[in-house]
Design a protein around this motif. Sequence first.
Motif, mmCIF file in Angstrom:
data_model
loop_
_atom_site.group_PDB
_atom_site.id
_atom_site.type_symbol
_atom_site.label_atom_id
_atom_site.label_comp_id
_atom_site.label_asym_id
_atom_site.label_seq_id
_atom_site.Cartn_x
_atom_site.Cartn_y
_atom_site.Cartn_z
ATOM 1 N N UNK A 1 24.054 -9.967 -9.567
ATOM 2 C CA UNK A 1 24.890 -10.617 -10.568
ATOM 3 C C UNK A 1 24.102 -10.732 -11.878
ATOM 4 N N UNK A 2 24.799 -10.582 -12.997
ATOM 5 C CA UNK A 2 24.142 -10.703 -14.295
ATOM 6 C C UNK A 2 23.649 -12.128 -14.550
ATOM 7 N N UNK A 3 24.420 -13.116 -14.085
ATOM 8 C CA UNK A 3 24.117 -14.497 -14.423
ATOM 9 C C UNK A 3 22.881 -15.024 -13.705
ATOM 10 N N UNK A 4 22.563 -14.483 -12.536
ATOM 11 C CA UNK A 4 21.402 -14.980 -11.776
ATOM 12 C C UNK A 4 20.311 -13.933 -11.623
ATOM 13 N N UNK A 5 20.441 -12.797 -12.301
ATOM 14 C CA UNK A 5 19.454 -11.744 -12.093
ATOM 15 C C UNK A 5 18.107 -12.123 -12.692
ATOM 16 N N UNK A 6 17.042 -11.576 -12.135
ATOM 17 C CA UNK A 6 15.700 -11.783 -12.654
ATOM 18 C C UNK A 6 15.511 -10.872 -13.869
ATOM 19 N N UNK A 7 15.098 -11.432 -14.970
ATOM 20 C CA UNK A 7 14.883 -10.670 -16.212
ATOM 21 C C UNK A 7 13.383 -10.555 -16.456
ATOM 22 N N UNK A 8 12.903 -9.325 -16.510
ATOM 23 C CA UNK A 8 11.480 -9.072 -16.754
ATOM 24 C C UNK A 8 11.189 -9.187 -18.251
ATOM 25 N N UNK A 9 10.102 -9.856 -18.575
ATOM 26 C CA UNK A 9 9.773 -10.086 -19.984
ATOM 27 C C UNK A 9 8.734 -9.103 -20.519
ATOM 28 N N UNK A 10 7.782 -8.725 -19.681
ATOM 29 C CA UNK A 10 6.689 -7.902 -20.187
ATOM 30 C C UNK A 10 6.657 -6.527 -19.586
ATOM 31 N N UNK B 1 10.904 -2.525 -2.651
ATOM 32 C CA UNK B 1 10.542 -1.705 -3.817
ATOM 33 C C UNK B 1 10.627 -0.212 -3.533
ATOM 34 N N UNK B 2 11.060 0.538 -4.557
ATOM 35 C CA UNK B 2 11.007 1.992 -4.545
ATOM 36 C C UNK B 2 9.628 2.429 -5.057
ATOM 37 N N UNK B 3 9.338 3.697 -4.884
ATOM 38 C CA UNK B 3 8.047 4.191 -5.380
ATOM 39 C C UNK B 3 7.941 4.057 -6.895
ATOM 40 N N UNK B 4 9.121 4.044 -7.558
ATOM 41 C CA UNK B 4 9.133 3.964 -9.023
ATOM 42 C C UNK B 4 9.258 2.532 -9.544
ATOM 43 N N UNK B 5 9.412 1.560 -8.648
ATOM 44 C CA UNK B 5 9.605 0.174 -9.110
ATOM 45 C C UNK B 5 8.514 -0.764 -8.607
ATOM 46 N N UNK B 6 7.400 -0.214 -8.089
ATOM 47 C CA UNK B 6 6.322 -1.072 -7.589
ATOM 48 C C UNK B 6 5.735 -1.921 -8.714
ATOM 49 N N UNK B 7 5.508 -1.289 -9.868
ATOM 50 C CA UNK B 7 4.953 -2.042 -11.000
ATOM 51 C C UNK B 7 5.913 -3.141 -11.450
ATOM 52 N N UNK B 8 7.219 -2.847 -11.447
ATOM 53 C CA UNK B 8 8.217 -3.856 -11.816
ATOM 54 C C UNK B 8 8.191 -5.020 -10.828
ATOM 55 N N UNK B 9 8.029 -4.701 -9.529
ATOM 56 C CA UNK B 9 8.024 -5.733 -8.499
ATOM 57 C C UNK B 9 6.877 -6.717 -8.730
ATOM 58 N N UNK B 10 5.654 -6.192 -8.927
ATOM 59 C CA UNK B 10 4.509 -7.090 -9.107
ATOM 60 C C UNK B 10 4.542 -7.796 -10.463
ATOM 61 N N UNK B 11 5.177 -7.159 -11.455
ATOM 62 C CA UNK B 11 5.366 -7.841 -12.738
ATOM 63 C C UNK B 11 6.290 -9.044 -12.553
ATOM 64 N N UNK B 12 7.309 -8.876 -11.716
ATOM 65 C CA UNK B 12 8.225 -9.980 -11.416
ATOM 66 C C UNK B 12 7.488 -11.117 -10.700
ATOM 67 N N UNK B 13 6.637 -10.764 -9.737
ATOM 68 C CA UNK B 13 5.857 -11.781 -9.026
ATOM 69 C C UNK B 13 4.968 -12.537 -9.999
ATOM 70 N N UNK B 14 4.335 -11.808 -10.910
ATOM 71 C CA UNK B 14 3.431 -12.427 -11.871
ATOM 72 C C UNK B 14 4.184 -13.376 -12.802
ATOM 73 N N UNK B 15 5.296 -12.917 -13.363
ATOM 74 C CA UNK B 15 6.029 -13.718 -14.339
ATOM 75 C C UNK B 15 6.693 -14.926 -13.697
ATOM 76 N N UNK B 16 7.134 -14.795 -12.411
ATOM 77 C CA UNK B 16 7.805 -15.911 -11.736
ATOM 78 C C UNK B 16 6.815 -16.946 -11.231
ATOM 79 N N UNK B 17 5.532 -16.645 -11.261
ATOM 80 C CA UNK B 17 4.525 -17.569 -10.758
ATOM 81 C C UNK B 17 4.509 -17.669 -9.245
ATOM 82 N N UNK B 18 5.075 -16.675 -8.549
ATOM 83 C CA UNK B 18 5.189 -16.723 -7.091
ATOM 84 C C UNK B 18 3.833 -16.500 -6.437
ATOM 85 N N UNK B 19 3.632 -17.181 -5.320
ATOM 86 C CA UNK B 19 2.407 -17.001 -4.536
ATOM 87 C C UNK B 19 2.713 -16.621 -3.088
ATOM 88 N N UNK B 20 3.992 -16.448 -2.765
ATOM 89 C CA UNK B 20 4.402 -16.110 -1.400
ATOM 90 C C UNK B 20 5.411 -14.977 -1.445
#
Length: 940
Positions: free
Chosen positions: A704-713, A744-763
């Motif tokens: 959904x657009x309203x709850x999707x995770x938006x990457x900043x960097x 994650x796809x092979x082409x979205x691994x960097x996006x995945x870890x960028x999301x983890x970093x920006x969200x402050x997730x540790x799990x």
Amino acid sequence: MTSTECDQSVSEVVPRRWLTRLRFLEMIESVSRRALSGSSGSYHVRGAELARDRRLKTLSATVVFLDDTQHTFQLDVSAIEKSMSNTSYQYKRAKGQALLDLVFQHLELIEKDYFGLQYAENGQVSTCPNLDIMRWLDPSKLVKKQMRSKGGQFFFRVKFYVSDPSKLQEEYTRYQFYLQIRRDILQGKLQLPPSTACLIASYTVQSELGDYHPEEHGPGYLSRLQLIPGQTEEMERKISELHKLHKGQLPADAEFNFLDHAKRLDMYGVELHKARDSVNKEIQLGVTSIGLVIFQNNIRINVFSWSKIVKISFKRKQFFIQLRREQSENYDTLLGFNMQTYRSSKNLWKSCVEHHTFFRLHSPKLRPRRFPLALSSRFTYSGRTEFQTVEDGKHRARVERTFIRSPSKKLIHGILPVPMSDEKGKLLTPGRPPRTYDNKVQSLGPREPRQAWGEGNQSDDEGGFLSLRDEVTGTHTQGTGSAFSPMLGSRVLSYADDDTTLERNIYDIPDYSEPTSSPAPQALEEGLVTIRITPDEQGRFGFNVKGGLDLDMPILVSRVAPNTPADRCYPKLNEGDQVVYINGIDVNGMLHEHVVNLIRQSRDSGTGELTLTVRPNALYNALAGTEETLEEEPPYRYVPDVPHTAVGSDALAQSMLLLADGLASGALIAQYEQLYRKNPELSSLESKKSENQNKNRYRDISPYDVTRVILMGCSNGDYINANYVNMEIPGSGIINRYIATQGPLSTTIADFWQMVLEAGSTLVVMLTTLVERGRAKCHQYWPALKEILTLRNLTLLCTSETVEETFVFREFVLTDTNTGEERDITHMQYCAWPDHGVPSDWRQFTTFTERVRAARTGIVEPAVVHCSAGIGRTGVLVLMETALCLIEANQPVYPLDIVRSMRDQRAMMIQNASQYRFVCEAVHKAYTEGIVKPLPEFSR
């Protein structure tokens, strides 16, 4: 001179050979004189008898029916012999279709396309043949060549299991399906959990014995009926309790409910074939209406839907399926399976061709008149399709007929009483007087079916089949009337991450851009349909509605009673249809009461005709899984009569009782299947942009657009297929925050870890393996132990890895190379979940959930949870953790409300009914066995 003397004299003059010729001419002259004179004649009696027998040559075939009765059919081939001279050749000309026609004529079966005849390949004659050696009679081939036993024994069986029993127009057809499924259960072919087995058996009891009466049905009244395998006294007690709830159901009603619950079972309508996979493990390939299903140890581990399969083929003992290429793939996937023999490989291929044609096409593919020289099989399905059968049923008048139902087989316990019989010879239950309507087709008449559950157990906006006065109001009517189990509309739910896609014997799957379901007749703009209904002599239309502005719901058809005007009209009104206009008046924005008054006014008018303009529910089903789907299905609640604000141990205990009742009756699953999969008011436009489409693992899973995770960097855009999902625990101040995302796809691994970093997730919680059933489910997005993965502006170091049976725990250090910031990441992987199946051990999964809860203690940042698509197993974990937190907070647990809340934040969370059933059972067992209890600070 004597004759002898004359012969001797002549022989002296002429040679002996001339004498022989003279005698022959003399004989011809004598025969000619007798023919002309008419004074003598001859007739070959025996020769004429043999010629007659040859002309009347018949082929005998014995057919065993679903009620274990037998009938021997004689295939008369005399009509063929009139044009032939070689009678032995004519004898072999009787084909399978001729025998099928005789069987259907004998049964007076109208909807005959679902059925076929089976025979044992090894000629075994038995009332319960080995299913592994059974073959279907081919209508286009000679019967003689398909006879394997002396006397030619065949078995009448259901060949194509209808996806929804409401598609069957004739009651007699539904009865034959009921007999088939009852046989499947007793033979162990259709396996089902004990609670479901008891519920389904209770409908059999209602069909055969009628309403429960204490004076007639004393202790042990079920002990002589063979209802389910491994029948015990405890099971009989549960069946008896459920039997009491079905008061008022006629045999036809009980059998419909029997079929309605059976269709939801994993093994329903599955034709199994033994095989081995690429690593030589024993599996079973099941052919169904939705595609090819893979089972291992009786657990469904994969589904290949017809929409995901491009080709099916076989070569010798190998069977192949080619899958449609996903957007994230740049290669074709061809999966191979090893069958036992060449014959079993071909039989599986033929079964796939038949099932695909019957359930997915409007009409069979025509065989070319001339075949090119080829070594591949020329087999095609030549019968009618389900679409043709259903369409034909809509235009055909229903046949009202009376037939005798076959009772269940009796279990022998000591000496049985002497059976009684009626005037027609039908066996009656001892101590029970015969009733005029038992086991016969009856119209509903004045006995109108109602809900099976007791009065007052339905929500305010959901009515049963009501009395004449309040029939269409959708509100509950108090009274002492009969009860009727709800007839819930069905949907075949597709799976987002299905594994559903050589010049060999190839069958090309047609393009699915064409519709495969029945088009709505009299279609108006935007898919609307006009339906005209005239009330019966009692003034009833036969349907209920719910919804309205005051209930924040569209006006929906909630019930359609069988054999009523709403059920018999054409086009037919169906449950789930959205009512848009009533007699030309727009009802959008109307209160529920106003809608009811409009319907009543139509009934009270001169003609009484009601004109409805509806948006058919069938249209939604046909579009299910497409990005354009707008599912406007009603929210469905299964909660007690107490308000939601009630708290405390009583509310929690009551919710658990309701949970147990819903699991036992099947109502919990039925209500889940009525819940919308996507919130129609929420858009997913970002996922459809061309630059983002390749970032989706599956084309039909969009955030959904309203709850999707938006990457900043992120340098290649802000899109990732992930949603924020927040689950509040009332009364505790706790909000469990998640990011639900795809693997994650092979082409979205960097996006995945960028999301983890920006969200402050540790799990990070992973609920899948990397590869399942030969297809990639998730790319490995972490490095090996003590190694470093370098990304755009991040590095990831794996510091530890611990394997515990079915769990893998890893520790990572995530470093932002731009700022030097480091973060410790806990990675928890659950490896014992089969693709689309459910874990075999609920305790193991509950333990894993508890480990996840312990790992997030004191963390307010979201935990990242993913499987393959990020909806099925991901949703199960979120529901499980939420339910355990609610129990600790001493709050009632309503799983359907939790699913609704999740689906309002990410579409399709908890993907199928088996996942939902599993997590509900796990929650209930965790509560009843005391694994999770209310914490002292929340206890009273």
